[in-house]
Motif scaffolding. Sequence first.
Motif, PDB file in Angstrom:
ATOM      1  N   ARG A   1       0.796  -1.212   0.000  1.00 11.06           N
ATOM      2  CA  ARG A   1       0.000   0.000   0.000  1.00 11.06           C
ATOM      3  C   ARG A   1       0.832   1.266   0.000  1.00 11.06           C
ATOM      4  NH1 ARG A   1      -3.594  -1.371   3.898  1.00 11.06           N
ATOM      5  NH2 ARG A   1      -2.373  -0.238   5.395  1.00 11.06           N
TER       6      ARG A   1
ATOM      7  N   PHE B   1      -2.936  11.298  -4.573  1.00 10.92           N
ATOM      8  CA  PHE B   1      -2.888   9.899  -4.142  1.00 10.92           C
ATOM      9  C   PHE B   1      -2.840   9.022  -5.386  1.00 10.92           C
ATOM     10  CE2 PHE B   1      -4.991  11.869  -0.486  1.00 10.92           C
ATOM     11  CZ  PHE B   1      -4.340  11.254   0.578  1.00 10.92           C
TER      12      PHE B   1
ATOM     13  N   HIS C   1      -3.613   5.364  -6.443  1.00  6.53           N
ATOM     14  CA  HIS C   1      -4.317   4.212  -5.898  1.00  6.53           C
ATOM     15  C   HIS C   1      -4.178   2.983  -6.771  1.00  6.53           C
ATOM     16  CE1 HIS C   1      -7.260   6.675  -3.213  1.00  6.53           C
ATOM     17  NE2 HIS C   1      -6.045   6.595  -2.712  1.00  6.53           N
TER      18      HIS C   1
ATOM     19  N   CYS D   1      -5.636  -0.277  -8.049  1.00  6.14           N
ATOM     20  CA  CYS D   1      -7.063  -0.573  -8.229  1.00  6.14           C
ATOM     21  C   CYS D   1      -7.533  -1.658  -7.265  1.00  6.14           C
ATOM     22  CB  CYS D   1      -7.329  -0.996  -9.664  1.00  6.14           C
ATOM     23  SG  CYS D   1      -7.036   0.328 -10.832  1.00  6.14           S
TER      24      CYS D   1
ATOM     25  N   TRP E   1      -6.162  -2.686  -4.183  1.00  2.00           N
ATOM     26  CA  TRP E   1      -6.096  -2.349  -2.762  1.00  2.00           C
ATOM     27  C   TRP E   1      -7.068  -1.252  -2.368  1.00  2.00           C
ATOM     28  CZ3 TRP E   1      -4.091  -5.743   0.261  1.00  2.00           C
ATOM     29  CH2 TRP E   1      -3.142  -6.615  -0.271  1.00  2.00           C
ATOM     30  N   HIS E   2      -7.424  -0.417  -3.318  1.00  2.34           N
ATOM     31  CA  HIS E   2      -8.310   0.687  -2.979  1.00  2.34           C
ATOM     32  C   HIS E   2      -9.717   0.504  -3.545  1.00  2.34           C
ATOM     33  CE1 HIS E   2      -5.113   3.116  -1.096  1.00  2.34           C
ATOM     34  NE2 HIS E   2      -4.354   2.424  -1.909  1.00  2.34           N
TER      35      HIS E   2
ATOM     36  N   HIS F   1     -11.173  -0.133  -6.671  1.00  5.54           N
ATOM     37  CA  HIS F   1     -11.705   0.532  -7.860  1.00  5.54           C
ATOM     38  C   HIS F   1     -12.733  -0.368  -8.551  1.00  5.54           C
ATOM     39  CE1 HIS F   1     -10.868   2.966 -11.751  1.00  5.54           C
ATOM     40  NE2 HIS F   1     -11.773   3.544 -10.991  1.00  5.54           N
TER      41      HIS F   1
ATOM     42  N   ASN G   1     -10.020   0.106   3.594  1.00  7.45           N
ATOM     43  CA  ASN G   1      -9.117   0.976   2.830  1.00  7.45           C
ATOM     44  C   ASN G   1      -9.888   2.122   2.179  1.00  7.45           C
ATOM     45  OD1 ASN G   1      -6.970  -0.631   3.476  1.00  7.45           O
ATOM     46  ND2 ASN G   1      -6.799  -1.612   1.483  1.00  7.45           N
ATOM     47  N   LYS G   2     -11.048   1.779   1.608  1.00  6.50           N
ATOM     48  CA  LYS G   2     -11.836   2.813   0.930  1.00  6.50           C
ATOM     49  C   LYS G   2     -12.332   3.862   1.918  1.00  6.50           C
ATOM     50  CE  LYS G   2     -14.668   1.595  -2.459  1.00  6.50           C
ATOM     51  NZ  LYS G   2     -15.636   0.805  -3.267  1.00  6.50           N
TER      52      LYS G   2
ATOM     53  N   ASP H   1      -9.500   6.091   2.799  1.00  7.85           N
ATOM     54  CA  ASP H   1      -9.221   7.022   1.697  1.00  7.85           C
ATOM     55  C   ASP H   1     -10.184   8.205   1.721  1.00  7.85           C
ATOM     56  OD1 ASP H   1      -7.227   5.337   0.808  1.00  7.85           O
ATOM     57  OD2 ASP H   1      -8.478   4.386  -0.721  1.00  7.85           O
TER      58      ASP H   1
ATOM     59  N   ALA I   1      -7.068  11.941  -6.644  1.00  7.73           N
ATOM     60  CA  ALA I   1      -6.758  10.519  -6.495  1.00  7.73           C
ATOM     61  C   ALA I   1      -6.758   9.906  -7.890  1.00  7.73           C
ATOM     62  CB  ALA I   1      -7.787   9.832  -5.613  1.00  7.73           C
TER      63      ALA I   1
ATOM     64  N   TRP J   1      -6.041   6.448 -10.385  1.00  5.54           N
ATOM     65  CA  TRP J   1      -6.053   4.985 -10.367  1.00  5.54           C
ATOM     66  C   TRP J   1      -5.015   4.457 -11.344  1.00  5.54           C
ATOM     67  CZ3 TRP J   1      -8.946   2.771  -6.687  1.00  5.54           C
ATOM     68  CH2 TRP J   1      -9.995   3.534  -6.139  1.00  5.54           C
TER      69      TRP J   1
END
Length: 149
Positions: free
Chosen positions: A18, A62, A64, A66, A68-69, A71, A93-94, A97, A113, A115
């Motif tokens: 991360r 940021f 991100h 896809c 881990w966050h 998407h 995580n989301k 964020d 942010a 992606w």
Amino acid sequence: MADTRTVQQRSANMRAVRSKNTAPEILVRSTLHRLGYRFRLHRRDLPGTPDLVFPARKCVIFIHGCFWHGHECARGSLPSTNVTFWQTKIGKNKERDTRAQQELKKSGWKVLAVWECEMKNKIRFQNRLVRFLDRKAGAGKVQSKGRLE
Ligand SMILES: [Zn+2]
């Protein structure tokens, strides 16, 4: 014993994934550096430890991953095993964020942010970064004394 160690290792891996020097991050950094932008990395004193910080412009970016966050794209889809574990993990995580971005905006930072899947079209992606960074400060709190050049 073995289980404990596995869990610890896994969370160590996650932290590494991360937070540090991922390929998308390096791509963004080198792109912006080439364009002449100067920035700091991973400022821990700011909410969410933004990947890139532009103090004079009051901008943060940021980057991100896809997965881990969370998407909503092909790369962001969850594995078919341990679904509950992943949903919880990625959900947290989301939330983190969202919270970090809200706190930053409240303190007058402009937040972008991006992606990893958006980087495929390099020209379009680069334009997006530049548009964000060179946009005039919006919500009043940012003063012009920090302007560069
Ligand atoms: Zn994506």
